[in-house]
Design a protein around this motif. Structure first.
Motif, PDB file in Angstrom:
ATOM      1  N   MET A  58       0.833  -1.192   0.000  1.00 35.31           N
ATOM      2  CA  MET A  58       0.000   0.000   0.000  1.00 35.31           C
ATOM      3  C   MET A  58       0.872   1.248   0.000  1.00 35.31           C
ATOM      4  N   VAL A  59       0.531   2.224  -0.845  1.00 38.96           N
ATOM      5  CA  VAL A  59       1.255   3.488  -0.882  1.00 38.96           C
ATOM      6  C   VAL A  59       0.796   4.342   0.294  1.00 38.96           C
ATOM      7  N   VAL A  60       1.734   4.692   1.172  1.00 41.77           N
ATOM      8  CA  VAL A  60       1.403   5.510   2.345  1.00 41.77           C
ATOM      9  C   VAL A  60       1.338   6.980   1.970  1.00 41.77           C
ATOM     10  N   LEU A  61       2.304   7.422   1.159  1.00 39.54           N
ATOM     11  CA  LEU A  61       2.396   8.834   0.770  1.00 39.54           C
ATOM     12  C   LEU A  61       2.793   8.913  -0.693  1.00 39.54           C
ATOM     13  N   SER A  62       2.145   9.809  -1.433  1.00 34.80           N
ATOM     14  CA  SER A  62       2.493   9.982  -2.846  1.00 34.80           C
ATOM     15  C   SER A  62       2.633  11.461  -3.177  1.00 34.80           C
ATOM     16  N   ALA A  63       3.598  11.758  -4.040  1.00 33.36           N
ATOM     17  CA  ALA A  63       3.829  13.113  -4.538  1.00 33.36           C
ATOM     18  C   ALA A  63       3.603  13.091  -6.054  1.00 33.36           C
ATOM     19  N   GLY A  73      -6.068   7.094   7.117  1.00 33.45           N
ATOM     20  CA  GLY A  73      -5.741   6.367   8.337  1.00 33.45           C
ATOM     21  C   GLY A  73      -4.254   6.148   8.563  1.00 33.45           C
ATOM     22  N   ALA A  74      -3.400   6.513   7.584  1.00 33.51           N
ATOM     23  CA  ALA A  74      -1.959   6.307   7.728  1.00 33.51           C
ATOM     24  C   ALA A  74      -1.375   7.329   8.713  1.00 33.51           C
ATOM     25  N   ASP A  90       3.163   4.439  10.097  1.00 39.00           N
ATOM     26  CA  ASP A  90       3.285   3.764   8.807  1.00 39.00           C
ATOM     27  C   ASP A  90       4.479   4.285   8.019  1.00 39.00           C
ATOM     28  N   LEU A  91       4.878   5.516   8.308  1.00 34.53           N
ATOM     29  CA  LEU A  91       6.021   6.118   7.623  1.00 34.53           C
ATOM     30  C   LEU A  91       6.751   7.022   8.614  1.00 34.53           C
ATOM     31  N   LEU A  92       8.054   6.813   8.736  1.00 34.39           N
ATOM     32  CA  LEU A  92       8.890   7.601   9.634  1.00 34.39           C
ATOM     33  C   LEU A  92       9.837   8.444   8.784  1.00 34.39           C
ATOM     34  N   ILE A  93       9.793   9.778   8.967  1.00 37.40           N
ATOM     35  CA  ILE A  93      10.631  10.692   8.193  1.00 37.40           C
ATOM     36  C   ILE A  93      11.614  11.353   9.155  1.00 37.40           C
TER      37      ILE A  93
END
Length: 638
Positions: free
Chosen positions: A1-6, A65-66, A178-181
């Motif tokens: 699943m794509v969490v973030l898209s640009a 929900g991410a 779900d994503l750590l930056i």
């Protein structure tokens, strides 16, 4: 699943375009490093992805929900909170329960007889059991400790900037996402903490995007690279080492294409010069193509940073430290230390945070006077000190003026270069040279500060964490420059790649003023420490086996001499009395709280369980202390 898209992101400031048409997506399986030269727009791209800044064009989408967690280079934390409170504040439900429980316990300690407060603690104890808050609190404290934060009660506002960054990092690590930056996560971490963070992130089942200068870290944590260059984002699969190979191949292709474009442009220019008869209406398209070919390619290799100066002449005597001792805050950081810095020294200084590494640089630079001993400096020495604590530049000063305060021109192997030309070489275009420092990125300020240090033509370079905030391409050029630098280099660094690449021997700070000289680079030190740990473990296993044999067969195990404590046992014994005193205090405190608990059954059970655990640990420790004390006494009598 794509969490973030640009999608088709573009951003410019005035006439300066940072990037355009940028498109990519990140899933929970992606672990990517974002790299690019300082000022290319990495931090701007992050702010756009996080919704903190709007793009000129395009959009960013986060899956419904991410959860995305972010750690900035300079996090904004509530200075009135403790480190633990900061980690729990505004977190998921379990974090909120722990936060409320901690606050309720503090209120109850102020008035132990208050029935409402007793009832509140009891209710929150049930909530803690429901959300498994005890383990969550333990994990939070362990993570803080691993990152070098040991005082759970210290207000964050009284911490240094580096300590605050570590608190923010610990907070992001313990929270599910779900994503750590992460923006430069290894800054302000010692080598041991970086190694732990590598393992933690490698095991973490979530997406990861990070900006870092640490090339070993990139190699060991990521499975892809996003390179911001030429106003585009190039995506590369694999580690940082794989990326270097792919980028070189791409640049080679671009050079070939640029050469072909230049050759074709030359032929078309000759055709244009033949005169009007050769350019009929039928050839209108060819005329347009010929004109287009005369424009310089926008996709050629990027401008490269150059470091190339002539240092001042250095005599035979450089810097000598004779039995030097120095302290800070009542702690001895350097004790009876003797070392002679030689002309071509390449000396790396390593060790945990707070053990005195920067103090040694200050002694060498003459900024700190030794309590005892002498520091002698040769007459021809010109020190260039790249000091991470001196980065508070005047934001209203123009870039060009900041450099000309030191020198208006400098000799190089290619002849004299003006400050303007040196700024050109350091990738500050003419427009940026006349802007104020306040408009520069953090990495650009570092690069500018480095240029100012070099403009003074030093022959001894003292570098305090030189790799922090510099992009990997600038670091590569700096390392190449140090290869040709005909003077001494002394560097404090946590960057393992930098130490391996540039240093020839090390000073290892062990704490308490103890400093050990190590020949070789950091990889050699790492191997040596691993070997020492393995040998110590093997020796302890042999000793335990001998004790076991002696216990089962006294005649076989007998010896004319009483057994002495091993090194590890002696260290264990040395720290026992303080630990025993702490546990005795804990047991006494828990017994007092039990007496004040009243009729709260749940609280009574919880406190009694903690008291029994503490008492059990105390009993075991006392038994071990008696065992080791007897061995120590018998060996002294023998």
């Amino acid at each position: 699943m794509v969490v973030l898209s640009a999608e088709n992101l573009s951003k410019a400031y005035g006439t300066r375009v940072l990037f355009e048409g940028v498109t990519f997506g990140l899933t929970r399986e992606d672990r990517v490093g974002l790299i690019g030269v300082n000022g290319a727009g990495k931090s701007t791209l992050l702010r756009i992805l996080l919704g903190e800044e709007k793009p000129d064009d395009g959009r960013v989408a986060v899956a419904r929900g991410a959860v995305v967690e972010y750690v900035a280079q300079e996090p904004d934390l509530d200075g009135t909170k403790t480190a633990l409170e900061v980690m729990l504040k505004d977190g998921p439900e379990a974090f909120q329960v722990v936060e409320k429980y901690e606050a309720a316990c503090r209120r109850l300690s102020e008035d132990p007889a208050d029935e409402e407060r007793i009832a509140e603690v009891g209710r929150l104890t049930d909530e803690m059991n429901r959300v498994d808050g005890w383990n969550l609190e333990s994990e939070a404290l362990m993570t803080l400790s691993r990152l070098g934060i040991h005082d759970r009660e210290q207000p964050v506002g009284s911490m240094s900037g580096g300590e605050q960054k570590r608190v923010a990092l610990a907070r992001a690590l313990v929270r599910p996402s779900d994503l750590l930056i992460l923006d430069e996560p290894t800054n302000h971490l010692d080598i041991e903490a970086v190694s732990w963070l590598e393992g933690f992130l490698s095991r973490r089942a979530a997406g990861l995007m990070l900006i870092t200068h640490d090339r070993y870290f990139l190699d060991r944590v990521t499975n892809g690279i996003l390179e911001l260059a030429d106003r585009q984002v190039y995506r590369h699969k694999g580690t940082y080492s794989d990326f270097l190979v792919a980028r070189q191949e791409r640049e080679d292709r671009e050079r070939v294409m640029e050469h072909r474009r230049a050759q074709l442009a030359k032929k078309e220019l000759e055709w244009l010069r033949r005169g009007p008869k050769a350019r009929t209406t039928k050839n209108k398209a060819r005329v347009q193509r010929a004109e287009a070919l005369q424009e310089p390619s926008s996709r050629g290799p990027e401008q490269e940073l150059e470091l190339n100066t002539v240092e001042s002449r250095l005599g035979k005597k450089v810097i000598e430290l004779h039995e030097v001792t120095a302290s800070r805050g009542g702690d001895v950081l350097v004790r009876d230390f003797t070392y002679f810095v030689e002309r071509r020294d390449r000396l790396g200084i390593v060790g945990p945070n707070g053990v005195g590494k920067s103090t040694l640089l200050d002694l060498v630079a003459g900024r700190l006077k030794a309590e005892s001993g002498q520091v002698e400096v040769g007459e021809t020495v010109v020190v260039g000190y790249y000091d991470q604590r001196a980065m508070d530049l005047d934001e209203e000063t123009r870039v060009h003026d900041y450099i000309t305060e030191v020198a208006h021109r400098i000799p190089t192997p290619d002849g004299w270069l003006s400050a303007t030309q040196m700024l050109d070489r350091f990738l500050f275009d003419r427009e940026k040279q006349w802007t104020v420092i306040g408009k520069l990125s953090g990495g650009e300020r570092r690069r500018l500060y480095l240029l100012r240090v070099l403009m003074a033509r030093p022959n001894v370079l003292l570098l305090d964490e030189p790799t922090n905030d510099l992009d990997v391409d600038t670091l590569t050029v700096l390392e190449d420059y140090l290869d040709s630098f005909d003077g001494a280099v002394v560097a404090v660094s946590h960057d393992r790649y930098f130490l391996d690449r540039t240093m020839e021997h090390l000073l290892l700070f062990r704490g308490g003023g103890e400093i050990e000289e190590i020949p070789g680079n950091y990889s050699y030190l790492e191997e040596r420490l691993a070997r020492e740990r393995k040998e110590a473990e093997a020796a302890r296993a042999r000793e335990e086996a001998e004790v076991s044999v002696a216990a089962s067969d006294p005649e076989k195990g007998s010896s004319p001499r009483p057994r002495k404590l091993t090194y590890s046992e002696q260290k264990e014994l040395d720290g026992m009395e303080e630990r025993i005193a702490d546990l005795e205090g804990d047991v006494e405190d828990l017994e007092r709280r039990l007496a004040e608990c009243g009729a709260d059954y749940e609280e009574t059970m919880r406190l009694d369980e903690k008291r029994r655990a503490a008492q059990g640990e105390l009993d075991g420790l006392l038994e071990r202390w008696m065992e080791l004390s007897e061995i120590a006494e018998s060996s002294q009598m023998g």
